[in-house]
Design an enzyme around this catalytic site. Sequence first.
Site, PDB file in Angstrom:
ATOM      1  N   LYS A 270      -0.710  -7.787  -2.797  1.00  0.00           N
ATOM      2  CA  LYS A 270      -0.676  -6.872  -4.239  1.00  0.00           C
ATOM      3  C   LYS A 270      -1.427  -7.076  -5.359  1.00  0.00           C
ATOM      4  O   LYS A 270      -1.472  -7.774  -5.473  1.00  0.00           O
ATOM      5  CB  LYS A 270       0.560  -5.909  -3.931  1.00  0.00           C
ATOM      6  CG  LYS A 270       0.909  -5.110  -2.915  1.00  0.00           C
ATOM      7  CD  LYS A 270       2.600  -4.595  -3.110  1.00  0.00           C
ATOM      8  CE  LYS A 270       3.024  -3.262  -1.925  1.00  0.00           C
ATOM      9  NZ  LYS A 270       4.246  -2.250  -2.550  1.00  0.00           N
TER      10      LYS A 270
ATOM     11  N   TYR B 225      -0.289   5.107   2.181  1.00  0.00           N
ATOM     12  CA  TYR B 225       0.779   5.339   1.694  1.00  0.00           C
ATOM     13  C   TYR B 225       0.949   7.082   2.114  1.00  0.00           C
ATOM     14  O   TYR B 225       2.592   7.600   0.815  1.00  0.00           O
ATOM     15  CB  TYR B 225       0.975   4.936  -0.042  1.00  0.00           C
ATOM     16  CG  TYR B 225       1.250   3.482   0.229  1.00  0.00           C
ATOM     17  CD1 TYR B 225       2.155   2.965   0.364  1.00  0.00           C
ATOM     18  CD2 TYR B 225       0.965   2.840  -0.636  1.00  0.00           C
ATOM     19  CE1 TYR B 225       2.307   1.759   0.348  1.00  0.00           C
ATOM     20  CE2 TYR B 225       0.525   1.648  -1.001  1.00  0.00           C
ATOM     21  CZ  TYR B 225       2.052   0.907   0.017  1.00  0.00           C
ATOM     22  OH  TYR B 225       1.743  -0.733  -0.445  1.00  0.00           O
TER      23      TYR B 225
ATOM     24  N   ASN C  87       5.785  -5.376  -6.406  1.00  0.00           N
ATOM     25  CA  ASN C  87       7.062  -6.264  -5.594  1.00  0.00           C
ATOM     26  C   ASN C  87       6.226  -7.049  -4.979  1.00  0.00           C
ATOM     27  O   ASN C  87       6.359  -7.805  -3.478  1.00  0.00           O
ATOM     28  CB  ASN C  87       7.442  -5.310  -4.639  1.00  0.00           C
ATOM     29  CG  ASN C  87       7.162  -4.405  -4.219  1.00  0.00           C
ATOM     30  OD1 ASN C  87       6.113  -4.396  -4.160  1.00  0.00           O
ATOM     31  ND2 ASN C  87       8.440  -3.350  -3.097  1.00  0.00           N
TER      32      ASN C  87
ATOM     33  N   HIS D 136       3.051  -6.245   0.088  1.00  0.00           N
ATOM     34  CA  HIS D 136       3.773  -5.090   0.933  1.00  0.00           C
ATOM     35  C   HIS D 136       4.396  -5.885   2.351  1.00  0.00           C
ATOM     36  O   HIS D 136       3.312  -6.655   3.184  1.00  0.00           O
ATOM     37  CB  HIS D 136       2.818  -4.197   1.238  1.00  0.00           C
ATOM     38  CG  HIS D 136       3.100  -2.693   2.881  1.00  0.00           C
ATOM     39  ND1 HIS D 136       3.714  -1.850   2.673  1.00  0.00           N
ATOM     40  CD2 HIS D 136       2.314  -2.790   3.682  1.00  0.00           C
ATOM     41  CE1 HIS D 136       4.005  -1.679   3.594  1.00  0.00           C
ATOM     42  NE2 HIS D 136       2.909  -1.756   4.201  1.00  0.00           N
TER      43      HIS D 136
ATOM     44  N   GLU E 276      -1.037   0.771  10.518  1.00  0.00           N
ATOM     45  CA  GLU E 276      -1.662  -0.010   9.350  1.00  0.00           C
ATOM     46  C   GLU E 276      -2.268  -1.395   9.327  1.00  0.00           C
ATOM     47  O   GLU E 276      -3.284  -0.531   9.255  1.00  0.00           O
ATOM     48  CB  GLU E 276      -0.324  -0.491   8.429  1.00  0.00           C
ATOM     49  CG  GLU E 276       1.046   0.252   8.077  1.00  0.00           C
ATOM     50  CD  GLU E 276       1.900  -0.089   7.248  1.00  0.00           C
ATOM     51  OE1 GLU E 276       2.741   0.898   6.881  1.00  0.00           O
ATOM     52  OE2 GLU E 276       2.472  -1.387   7.060  1.00  0.00           O
TER      53      GLU E 276
HETATM   54  P1  CMP Z   1       6.333  -0.983  -0.476  1.00  0.00           P
HETATM   55  O1  CMP Z   1       6.706  -1.758   0.791  1.00  0.00           O
HETATM   56  O2  CMP Z   1       4.083  -1.012  -0.226  1.00  0.00           O
HETATM   57  O3  CMP Z   1       6.851   0.811  -0.047  1.00  0.00           O
HETATM   58  C1  CMP Z   1       5.738   1.752  -0.720  1.00  0.00           C
HETATM   59  C2  CMP Z   1       6.110   0.775  -1.821  1.00  0.00           C
HETATM   60  O4  CMP Z   1       6.152   1.925  -3.163  1.00  0.00           O
HETATM   61  C3  CMP Z   1       6.896  -0.136  -2.704  1.00  0.00           C
HETATM   62  O5  CMP Z   1       6.537  -0.996  -1.654  1.00  0.00           O
HETATM   63  C4  CMP Z   1       6.634  -0.372  -3.950  1.00  0.00           C
HETATM   64  O6  CMP Z   1       5.934  -0.822  -4.043  1.00  0.00           O
HETATM   65  C5  CMP Z   1       7.026   1.523  -4.495  1.00  0.00           C
HETATM   66  N1  CMP Z   1       8.024   1.772  -4.441  1.00  0.00           N
HETATM   67  C6  CMP Z   1       9.644   2.103  -3.757  1.00  0.00           C
HETATM   68  N2  CMP Z   1      10.258   2.646  -4.095  1.00  0.00           N
HETATM   69  C7  CMP Z   1       9.568   2.370  -5.415  1.00  0.00           C
HETATM   70  C8  CMP Z   1      10.651   3.723  -6.846  1.00  0.00           C
HETATM   71  N3  CMP Z   1      11.890   4.007  -5.784  1.00  0.00           N
HETATM   72  N4  CMP Z   1       9.640   3.154  -7.928  1.00  0.00           N
HETATM   73  C9  CMP Z   1       8.821   2.682  -7.624  1.00  0.00           C
HETATM   74  N5  CMP Z   1       7.975   2.694  -6.691  1.00  0.00           N
HETATM   75  C10 CMP Z   1       8.806   2.032  -5.105  1.00  0.00           C
END
Ligand code: CMP
Length: 140
Positions: free
Chosen positions: A12, A52, A115, A118, A129
Amino acid sequence: MSQLERTFAIIKPDAVAAGNAGAILATIEKSGFAIRAMRRETLSKAQAEGFYAVHKERSFFNDLIRFMTEGPVVLLALEAQGAIQKWRVLMGPTDPAKAPDGTIRKMFGTNIERNAVHGSDGPDTAAFELGYFFRGYELR
Ligand code: CMP
């Protein structure tokens, strides 16, 4: 014995901007994945929203789209025995604060949104995906 399969991964914008893409790719290879396709790209708003779409009713959706389009990402097709689950284990849980030592989100994640990586959460998502970002000939 689990099957040879493919999963889809993204390094990311937070991790790319911090200069952690190389370390994450090294961790991926050391962990036994083959990188079958890879592309660095800055996602458009439309690309990120389509990717998404399952989250579009969530409170964090707009923030997530802003984050995912703020700079370049690295798109990956990863192959291994049981790649989908194996990649989920190596990433760790969504929230880096809950991630075990040795996981990528523990090492490189900042918070539940930023984070670092993904990964597809199951076979149907992996198929969607991979097809969303790679053409058939790129995955041969
Ligand atoms: P990802 O695994 O890419 O899937 C959806 C993404 O949304 C997740 O990683 C985070 O980057 C984001 N995300 C998921 N939950 C939350 C949350 N509670 N608050 C903010 N961002 C979130």
